[in-house]
Design a protein around this motif. Structure first.
Motif, PDB file in Angstrom:
ATOM      1  N   GLU A   1       0.714  -1.012   0.005  1.00 21.78           N
ATOM      2  CA  GLU A   1      -0.105  -0.054  -0.075  1.00 21.78           C
ATOM      3  C   GLU A   1       0.815   1.355   0.020  1.00 21.78           C
ATOM      4  O   GLU A   1       0.412   2.348  -0.011  1.00 21.78           O
ATOM      5  CB  GLU A   1      -0.978   0.212   1.300  1.00 21.78           C
ATOM      6  CG  GLU A   1      -0.120   0.394   2.640  1.00 21.78           C
ATOM      7  CD  GLU A   1       0.658  -0.929   2.998  1.00 21.78           C
ATOM      8  OE1 GLU A   1       1.535  -0.422   3.998  1.00 21.78           O
ATOM      9  OE2 GLU A   1       0.716  -1.828   2.596  1.00 21.78           O
TER      10      GLU A   1
ATOM     11  N   THR B   1       3.373   4.401  -0.749  1.00 25.87           N
ATOM     12  CA  THR B   1       3.325   5.545  -1.957  1.00 25.87           C
ATOM     13  C   THR B   1       4.814   5.659  -2.002  1.00 25.87           C
ATOM     14  O   THR B   1       5.604   6.258  -0.881  1.00 25.87           O
ATOM     15  CB  THR B   1       2.734   6.686  -1.502  1.00 25.87           C
ATOM     16  OG1 THR B   1       1.239   6.570  -1.547  1.00 25.87           O
ATOM     17  CG2 THR B   1       2.926   7.953  -2.458  1.00 25.87           C
TER      18      THR B   1
ATOM     19  N   VAL C   1       6.050  -0.155  -9.724  1.00 25.03           N
ATOM     20  CA  VAL C   1       4.745  -0.011  -9.872  1.00 25.03           C
ATOM     21  C   VAL C   1       4.234  -1.435  -9.762  1.00 25.03           C
ATOM     22  O   VAL C   1       2.951  -1.717  -9.576  1.00 25.03           O
ATOM     23  CB  VAL C   1       4.133   0.347 -11.451  1.00 25.03           C
ATOM     24  CG1 VAL C   1       4.585   1.942 -11.570  1.00 25.03           C
ATOM     25  CG2 VAL C   1       4.783  -0.268 -12.576  1.00 25.03           C
TER      26      VAL C   1
ATOM     27  N   ARG D   1       0.914   3.278  -5.051  1.00 21.83           N
ATOM     28  CA  ARG D   1       1.279   4.457  -5.626  1.00 21.83           C
ATOM     29  C   ARG D   1       2.787   4.799  -6.159  1.00 21.83           C
ATOM     30  O   ARG D   1       3.251   4.703  -5.130  1.00 21.83           O
ATOM     31  CB  ARG D   1       0.234   5.557  -5.043  1.00 21.83           C
ATOM     32  CG  ARG D   1       0.586   7.082  -5.618  1.00 21.83           C
ATOM     33  CD  ARG D   1      -0.198   8.230  -4.800  1.00 21.83           C
ATOM     34  NE  ARG D   1       0.023   9.375  -5.470  1.00 21.83           N
ATOM     35  CZ  ARG D   1      -0.046  10.655  -4.946  1.00 21.83           C
ATOM     36  NH1 ARG D   1      -0.319  10.672  -3.547  1.00 21.83           N
ATOM     37  NH2 ARG D   1      -0.013  11.752  -5.822  1.00 21.83           N
TER      38      ARG D   1
ATOM     39  N   ILE E   1       4.948   7.716  -8.038  1.00 23.57           N
ATOM     40  CA  ILE E   1       5.264   8.787  -8.598  1.00 23.57           C
ATOM     41  C   ILE E   1       6.701   8.900  -9.151  1.00 23.57           C
ATOM     42  O   ILE E   1       7.668   8.583  -8.675  1.00 23.57           O
ATOM     43  CB  ILE E   1       5.072  10.016  -7.398  1.00 23.57           C
ATOM     44  CG1 ILE E   1       3.783   9.994  -6.890  1.00 23.57           C
ATOM     45  CG2 ILE E   1       5.120  11.364  -8.020  1.00 23.57           C
ATOM     46  CD1 ILE E   1       3.698  10.548  -5.477  1.00 23.57           C
TER      47      ILE E   1
ATOM     48  N   ASP F   1       1.247   3.217 -15.748  1.00 25.44           N
ATOM     49  CA  ASP F   1       0.845   3.132 -14.431  1.00 25.44           C
ATOM     50  C   ASP F   1       1.312   3.969 -13.380  1.00 25.44           C
ATOM     51  O   ASP F   1       0.718   4.178 -12.205  1.00 25.44           O
ATOM     52  CB  ASP F   1       0.783   1.714 -13.867  1.00 25.44           C
ATOM     53  CG  ASP F   1      -0.122   0.978 -14.699  1.00 25.44           C
ATOM     54  OD1 ASP F   1      -1.358   1.335 -15.100  1.00 25.44           O
ATOM     55  OD2 ASP F   1       0.035  -0.353 -14.661  1.00 25.44           O
TER      56      ASP F   1
ATOM     57  N   GLU G   1       2.579   7.822 -11.882  1.00 28.68           N
ATOM     58  CA  GLU G   1       2.282   9.281 -12.045  1.00 28.68           C
ATOM     59  C   GLU G   1       3.594   9.943 -12.595  1.00 28.68           C
ATOM     60  O   GLU G   1       4.308  10.229 -11.650  1.00 28.68           O
ATOM     61  CB  GLU G   1       1.764   9.563 -10.779  1.00 28.68           C
ATOM     62  CG  GLU G   1       0.492   9.092 -10.404  1.00 28.68           C
ATOM     63  CD  GLU G   1       0.090   9.579  -8.967  1.00 28.68           C
ATOM     64  OE1 GLU G   1       0.015  10.664  -8.816  1.00 28.68           O
ATOM     65  OE2 GLU G   1      -0.553   8.680  -8.196  1.00 28.68           O
TER      66      GLU G   1
END
Length: 253
Positions: A41, A43, A59, A64, A66, A84, A86
């Motif tokens: 989970e 980031t 990814v 998440r 970035i 996928d 950002e």
């Protein structure tokens, strides 16, 4: 002082970078996931992500991801091959994220170009408490199997002399450790592995063309170099013994 290649020319060879640079070893990434206690989970940020050579592995593991990359051409390839993630335009001196917004910052083949108190301060700013920092480099490419012709080495020596010293001496100097040591991180941990990377003539050539010393040269110079190397290189499958290093640490309480 020896001439140094500039850090901002990689976009000239973004496609070559994507084709020629090797993927990062899964075993090292898994080790970091455990050491930094990162769950699915999490980031995470890939800073100076280039064409996403590390981003694609992230990814697959995290909720998440970035990817911040300043060069438009490099980021364009990243958006194409790692949709996928950002992808954001931005630099390490001003990371375009809120404070305490990521669980870890990853950086591969890039930290030596931007390591400073200012940029490490930005990394600290965006990390959550006990957040992690992980730095990857390929620090040695041994001889290929089968070996390259001697004439190839002569051509490359001349090309590197013209383009300036690439980034590896900056990595090996260890200067990049100082801003980390001055920040609120724990001791820097490190691990090196040797691995075999399979390649072919075109991927080998693409890797060479993506090195900063070559990427910084004119289109005409790069095209001439590529033509000359293709004349000298036998079409073959190659194997490289590559030494890869990873360094990691976490914010202290």
């Amino acid at each position: 002082m020896a001439k140094e290649a500039p850090p901002d020319a990689f976009g000239n060879t973004a496609r070559e970078y994507e084709l020629g640079r090797p993927e990062w070893p899964e075993a090292l990434i898994e080790r970091l996931v455990r050491e930094l206690e990162l769950g699915p989970e999490a980031t995470v940020l890939d800073l100076g992500a280039g064409t996403g050579k590390l981003t694609r592995a992230l990814v697959a593991r995290f909720g998440r991801v970035i990817a911040v990359e300043p060069d438009d051409a490099m980021r364009g390839v990243l958006e194409e091959v790692v949709p996928d993630a950002e992808a954001l335009a931005g630099r390490a001196e001003a990371i375009p994220l809120a404070a305490e917004s990521v669980d870890a910052v990853f950086t591969a083949e890039a930290f030596h170009w931007y390591a400073s108190d200012e940029t490490v301060g930005e990394i600290v700013r965006v990390l959550r408490p006990r957040g992690g920092l992980a730095i990857f480099w390929n620090i040695d490419f041994g001889e290929t199997e089968p070996p390259m012709p001697d004439a190839v080495d002569a051509v490359l020596d001349e090309a590197f002399a013209r383009g300036g010293s690439p980034g590896l001496p900056r990595v090996l100097s260890g200067f990049w450790r100082k801003p980390i040591e001055a920040a609120p991180f724990g001791p820097l941990q490190e691990l090196e592995i040797e691995r075999i990377v399979d390649s072919d003539t075109e991927r080998w050539l693409a890797n060479i063309l993506s090195v900063s010393s070559i990427a910084s040269q004119s289109d005409e110079e790069r095209a001439s170099l590529a033509t000359r190397l293709r004349e000298l290189l036998p079409q073959s499958e190659y194997r490289w013994r590559v030494r890869t290093a990873v360094y990691w640490t976490r914010l202290v309480d």
